[in-house]
Design a protein around this motif. Structure first.
Motif, short mmCIF file in Angstrom:
data_model
loop_
_atom_site.label_atom_id
_atom_site.label_comp_id
_atom_site.label_asym_id
_atom_site.label_seq_id
_atom_site.Cartn_x
_atom_site.Cartn_y
_atom_site.Cartn_z
N UNK A 7 46.38 26.45 39.58
CA UNK A 7 45.48 26.91 38.52
C UNK A 7 44.72 25.73 37.92
N UNK A 8 43.47 25.97 37.57
CA UNK A 8 42.65 24.97 36.87
C UNK A 8 42.59 25.36 35.40
N UNK A 9 42.94 24.40 34.53
CA UNK A 9 42.89 24.61 33.08
C UNK A 9 41.89 23.60 32.52
N UNK A 10 40.91 24.10 31.78
CA UNK A 10 39.89 23.23 31.20
C UNK A 10 40.01 23.20 29.69
N UNK A 11 39.92 22.01 29.13
CA UNK A 11 39.79 21.83 27.68
C UNK A 11 38.39 21.28 27.47
N UNK A 12 37.53 22.08 26.87
CA UNK A 12 36.15 21.66 26.64
C UNK A 12 36.07 20.85 25.35
N UNK A 13 35.49 19.67 25.44
CA UNK A 13 35.36 18.76 24.31
C UNK A 13 33.93 18.81 23.80
N UNK A 14 33.73 19.26 22.56
CA UNK A 14 32.37 19.33 22.03
C UNK A 14 31.78 17.93 21.83
N UNK A 15 30.48 17.84 21.96
CA UNK A 15 29.78 16.58 21.74
C UNK A 15 29.69 16.32 20.24
N UNK A 16 29.99 15.07 19.85
CA UNK A 16 29.86 14.68 18.46
C UNK A 16 29.14 13.33 18.38
N UNK A 17 28.42 13.14 17.30
CA UNK A 17 27.79 11.85 17.00
C UNK A 17 28.31 11.38 15.66
N UNK A 18 28.29 10.05 15.47
CA UNK A 18 28.62 9.51 14.16
C UNK A 18 27.32 9.29 13.42
N UNK A 19 27.23 9.85 12.23
CA UNK A 19 26.04 9.70 11.40
C UNK A 19 26.30 8.62 10.34
N UNK A 20 25.52 7.55 10.37
CA UNK A 20 25.72 6.51 9.37
C UNK A 20 25.35 6.96 7.95
#
Length: 108
Positions: free
Chosen positions: A52-65
């Motif tokens: 079985x393939x299990x995926x954990x999707x990681x959302x894109x984040x940016x650091x805002x100064x």
């Protein structure tokens, strides 16, 4: 479909770790800005995968100064803070493509 090539590498690493034991499950962390298409991964898994393939999707984040915190962006969003609009090239998450774990059968 570069997902097939990526999964070929994943399966190779999993089989090397497994030795003679069957692979039951492979889990991956996949960032939304990694260039990988989730449906294409599942389709390619049907061709080269084992178990079985299990995926954990990681959302894109940016650091805002300006906000002094991480903000989630969608995978097509420009590298600007969605809260205040400040441009930032500090992408913190979303490029991941890594094996999280491989579950193996106890007996060969």
């Amino acid at each position: 479909m570069h997902e097939l090539g990526l999964l070929t590498g994943v399966i190779g690493a999993a089989k090397k770790a497994a030795g003679d034991r069957p692979i039951l499950r492979v889990a991956l962390r996949v960032g939304t800005r990694s260039g990988v298409v989730e449906d294409a991964l599942y389709a390619a898994w049907q061709v080269v995968g084992e178990g079985e393939l299990v995926l954990e999707l990681i959302p894109a984040t940016v650091f805002c100064p300006s906000c002094a915190c991480e903000q989630e962006i969608d995978e097509f969003f420009a590298l600007t803070c969605p809260a205040c609009g400040t441009p930032t090239a500090d992408l913190r998450h979303g490029r991941e493509f890594e094996i999280t774990y491989v579950d193996l059968a106890t007996d060969p």
